[in-house]
Design an enzyme around this catalytic site. Structure first.
Site, PDB file in Angstrom:
ATOM      1  N   TYR A  13       0.842  -1.206   0.000  1.00  0.00           N
ATOM      2  CA  TYR A  13       0.000   0.000   0.000  1.00  0.00           C
ATOM      3  C   TYR A  13       0.875   1.253   0.000  1.00  0.00           C
ATOM      4  O   TYR A  13       0.635   2.189  -0.776  1.00  0.00           O
ATOM      5  CB  TYR A  13      -0.914  -0.023   1.226  1.00  0.00           C
ATOM      6  CG  TYR A  13      -1.917   1.092   1.277  1.00  0.00           C
ATOM      7  CD1 TYR A  13      -3.078   1.039   0.512  1.00  0.00           C
ATOM      8  CD2 TYR A  13      -1.725   2.199   2.092  1.00  0.00           C
ATOM      9  CE1 TYR A  13      -4.021   2.060   0.555  1.00  0.00           C
ATOM     10  CE2 TYR A  13      -2.654   3.219   2.148  1.00  0.00           C
ATOM     11  CZ  TYR A  13      -3.798   3.147   1.381  1.00  0.00           C
ATOM     12  OH  TYR A  13      -4.724   4.164   1.431  1.00  0.00           O
ATOM     13  N   LYS A  17       0.983   4.074  -2.991  1.00  0.00           N
ATOM     14  CA  LYS A  17       0.596   5.471  -2.779  1.00  0.00           C
ATOM     15  C   LYS A  17       1.772   6.421  -3.012  1.00  0.00           C
ATOM     16  O   LYS A  17       1.582   7.553  -3.483  1.00  0.00           O
ATOM     17  CB  LYS A  17       0.021   5.648  -1.378  1.00  0.00           C
ATOM     18  CG  LYS A  17      -1.321   4.950  -1.183  1.00  0.00           C
ATOM     19  CD  LYS A  17      -2.386   5.457  -2.153  1.00  0.00           C
ATOM     20  CE  LYS A  17      -3.754   4.850  -1.863  1.00  0.00           C
ATOM     21  NZ  LYS A  17      -4.817   5.380  -2.746  1.00  0.00           N
TER      22      LYS A  17
END
Length: 253
Positions: free
Chosen positions: A155, A159
């Protein structure tokens, strides 16, 4: 300055959480909506809410990792409305596992949805915006792009990539009238986060203790920054990511 009446906004991940809140806010500001996610049932429900506000809503189910489905959703939007003025690139997912235990297929799925999906949708919508000579793209980033989150390596990587896609597209397209910015929430009370808090009893307490405001965000608290970036109020801003994080990234603790 914040006028969006008659604008056309496409929102991915519009069926729930932050995407739903931003979609409703755009509708309240007068924008017509193109609603995208993998769940038609969720989108139909949101579309009813949008139409009740007196604006139009097009339901366009779409898996953002599939370039063909992405283009089909964009084509449907152009066929229906003739333009796309705003893109909210919100669809996302995560997994919570120690880095040494993450299978390659799970790593790839997070990257595909959170990073490649953002690129594919920004590229497809961006082509239309470049033809128009105007548009605002808002990529939903995260505090995880700036600070490492334990058990969330894929993640965080995705991002961080989103932030660089934002900067890269902003620089490439600035002279042709297309602005590209990001909005980075901290932990927000969404179904995605609820799944984590349900699995880990002390998780919410630890997040609150780390956050200067001592609470998680509510999805509707992302709305102000989104409307600002979508509208002419931010007409000289591009390549930036606004942190909406309750002080998380400012906190050196």
């Amino acid at each position: 300055m914040f006028e969006l009446t008659g604008k056309i906004s496409l929102v991915t991940g519009a069926g729930r959480g932050i995407g739903h809140s931003i979609a409703m806010a755009l509708a309240e500001a007068g924008s017509h909506l193109v609603l995208c996610s993998r769940s038609r049932d969720e989108l139909e429900s949101v579309a009813q809410e949008v139409r009740a506000l007196g604006v139009k809503a097009l339901v366009a189910p779409c898996d953002v990792t599939d370039a063909g489905q992405v283009q089909a959703a964009v084509d449907a939007a152009i066929s229906e409305f003739g333009a796309i003025d705003v893109l909210i690139n919100n669809a996302g997912m995560t997994i919570k596992k120690p880095a040494e235990e993450v299978p390659l297929d799970e790593w790839q799925k997070v990257i595909d949805v959170n990073l490649t999906g953002v690129f594919l949708m920004a590229q497809a919508v961006g082509r239309q915006m470049l033809k128009q000579g105007h548009g605002s793209i808002i990529n939903i980033s995260s505090i995880a792009a700036k600070t490492a989150i334990t058990g969330s390596l894929a993640y965080c990587a995705s991002k961080g990539g989103v932030d660089m896609v934002t900067k890269g597209l902003a620089v490439e397209w600035a002279e042709r009238g297309v602005r590209v910015n990001g909005l980075a929430p901290a932990y927000t009370e969404t179904p995605l986060v609820k799944a984590i808090t349900d699995a880990k009893a002390d998780f919410a307490d630890r997040v609150k203790a780390r956050t200067p405001m001592n609470r998680m965000a509510r999805p509707e608290e992302m709305v102000g920054a989104a409307i600002f970036l979508a509208s002419d109020a931010s007409s000289y801003i591009t390549g930036e990511t606004i942190m909406v994080d309750g002080g998380w990234t400012a906190n050196g603790f």
